[in-house]
Write a protein that holds these residues in place. Sequence first.
Motif, mmCIF file in Angstrom:
data_model
loop_
_atom_site.group_PDB
_atom_site.id
_atom_site.type_symbol
_atom_site.label_atom_id
_atom_site.label_comp_id
_atom_site.label_asym_id
_atom_site.label_seq_id
_atom_site.Cartn_x
_atom_site.Cartn_y
_atom_site.Cartn_z
ATOM 1 N N PHE A 242 5.224 -6.451 5.140
ATOM 2 C CA PHE A 242 4.370 -6.823 4.336
ATOM 3 C C PHE A 242 3.103 -6.829 4.797
ATOM 4 C CE2 PHE A 242 1.896 -9.757 1.849
ATOM 5 C CZ PHE A 242 2.340 -9.718 0.483
ATOM 6 N N ASP A 243 2.783 -6.765 5.980
ATOM 7 C CA ASP A 243 1.331 -6.405 6.583
ATOM 8 C C ASP A 243 1.138 -5.062 6.387
ATOM 9 O OD1 ASP A 243 0.919 -9.074 7.268
ATOM 10 O OD2 ASP A 243 1.791 -8.951 9.341
ATOM 11 N N ASP A 244 2.140 -4.169 6.314
ATOM 12 C CA ASP A 244 1.831 -2.499 6.121
ATOM 13 C C ASP A 244 1.392 -2.239 4.870
ATOM 14 O OD1 ASP A 244 2.602 -1.864 8.708
ATOM 15 O OD2 ASP A 244 4.737 -1.978 8.301
ATOM 16 N N LEU A 245 1.122 -3.431 3.946
ATOM 17 C CA LEU A 245 0.677 -3.058 2.487
ATOM 18 C C LEU A 245 -0.743 -2.625 2.636
ATOM 19 C CD1 LEU A 245 2.661 -5.521 0.306
ATOM 20 C CD2 LEU A 245 2.976 -3.227 0.323
ATOM 21 N N ILE A 246 -1.552 -3.035 3.735
ATOM 22 C CA ILE A 246 -2.779 -2.734 3.890
ATOM 23 C C ILE A 246 -3.017 -1.282 3.623
ATOM 24 C CG2 ILE A 246 -2.918 -2.431 6.453
ATOM 25 C CD1 ILE A 246 -5.503 -4.453 4.648
ATOM 26 N N ARG A 247 -2.080 -0.227 4.030
ATOM 27 C CA ARG A 247 -2.107 0.921 3.829
ATOM 28 C C ARG A 247 -2.444 1.545 2.563
ATOM 29 N NH1 ARG A 247 3.179 2.879 7.574
ATOM 30 N NH2 ARG A 247 2.630 1.840 9.236
ATOM 31 N N LEU A 248 -2.043 0.599 1.491
ATOM 32 C CA LEU A 248 -2.155 1.053 0.257
ATOM 33 C C LEU A 248 -3.446 1.315 -0.269
ATOM 34 C CD1 LEU A 248 0.909 -0.721 -1.485
ATOM 35 C CD2 LEU A 248 0.885 1.441 -0.366
ATOM 36 N N THR A 249 -3.658 2.160 -1.114
ATOM 37 C CA THR A 249 -5.073 2.222 -1.912
ATOM 38 C C THR A 249 -5.006 1.053 -2.956
ATOM 39 O OG1 THR A 249 -3.959 3.534 -3.587
ATOM 40 C CG2 THR A 249 -5.167 4.723 -1.801
ATOM 41 N N PRO A 250 -6.376 0.466 -3.453
ATOM 42 C CA PRO A 250 -6.236 -0.339 -4.597
ATOM 43 C C PRO A 250 -5.454 0.007 -5.863
ATOM 44 C CG PRO A 250 -8.480 0.015 -3.632
ATOM 45 C CD PRO A 250 -7.562 0.901 -2.966
ATOM 46 N N ALA A 251 -5.499 1.397 -6.199
ATOM 47 C CA ALA A 251 -4.665 1.923 -7.382
ATOM 48 C C ALA A 251 -3.339 1.469 -7.091
ATOM 49 C CB ALA A 251 -4.968 3.241 -7.500
ATOM 50 N N ALA A 252 -2.797 1.770 -6.054
ATOM 51 C CA ALA A 252 -1.415 1.507 -5.598
ATOM 52 C C ALA A 252 -0.984 0.116 -5.433
ATOM 53 C CB ALA A 252 -0.829 2.228 -4.264
#
Length: 339
Positions: A242-252
């Motif tokens: 779940f912490d790896d979601l920091i990699r996502l762009t705001p659009a994603a």
Amino acid sequence: MSSTAVVVANQYPGLQRAAILMLALGEDQCAQLFSMMHEEEIKEISLAMSQLGSVSAQAVETVCADFSSSITSAGMLVGSFDSTERLLQKSLSRERAAQIMEEIRGPAGRTMWDKLGNVNEAVLANYLKNEYPQTVAVVLGKVRPGHAARVLSLLPDSFAMEVVMRMLRMESVQKDVLDSVEKTLRSEFMSNLARSTRRDSHELIAEIFNNLDRQVESRFMTALEERNREAAERVKSLMFTFDDLIRLTPAAVGKLMRAAEKEKLPIALKGASEEIRTLFLSTLSERAAKLLRDDIAALGPVRLRDVDEAQGEIVLLAKELGAQGEIELNEREDEQMIG
């Protein structure tokens, strides 16, 4: 193998250890594994599950750690009829092993076409476009209609129409023709596919660990670190959390939030880091962000198990969207700066 592992191996034969491993993975993952098996395999493992009785936590941990250790240290694998037969004889009776090997070595059209039906349609279409239209017509007539439709749509138009015309004129396929097509597919296509799609064993373990309860995953990871620290570090680096979601762009993140179950999101964010929570809230309007903050605050104390479950579902959803090309999971990897 440690003395504990030897005791467990002696206490639980191969089929029972497989049953223990599947039960440890949980219902969702167990269902996915069953979906890849044939009816007889499902019956055998189900029977083993029903007869296990009470299994100690130490035995469960030993079986899973032994599996993860053997997978991560196996290196290149070579499958053959002989190695398969030896493995079957260790977990099944000699008669049952011989029966399965006879089915494998024989025509086994059912097994072959089942496997072909699970091949990605783009990969299959890329292979079939170089075959004779009649051969393609035979293949598409044997796989599931939905799968055949997707493959057909990816073939060149003129070639696809030629295949359709052959299928319309085709009444029944002679057994020798079917056997010939099957033999070609098995020797050329499926064997090449197996070599080209062999997965890194560390990636496989990372994916399995991703689907475990956080406490179970932590226990297995600790056991793996004790046996093989290098393998454990490699698996850790490949796990998507779940912490790896920091990699996502705001659009994603926006796409992910729209697809997520509304009641799960506040629970997941309740136990999230401040960076993750800020990223998710930043994709919303001021009013929507306030409502989500209020929902999170209204939850009060939340059990860690519930947070893990909600976060796990959102991670799985992110992976599904990534597999469908809807979002890019590593889009902001080079921008990930957490002080």
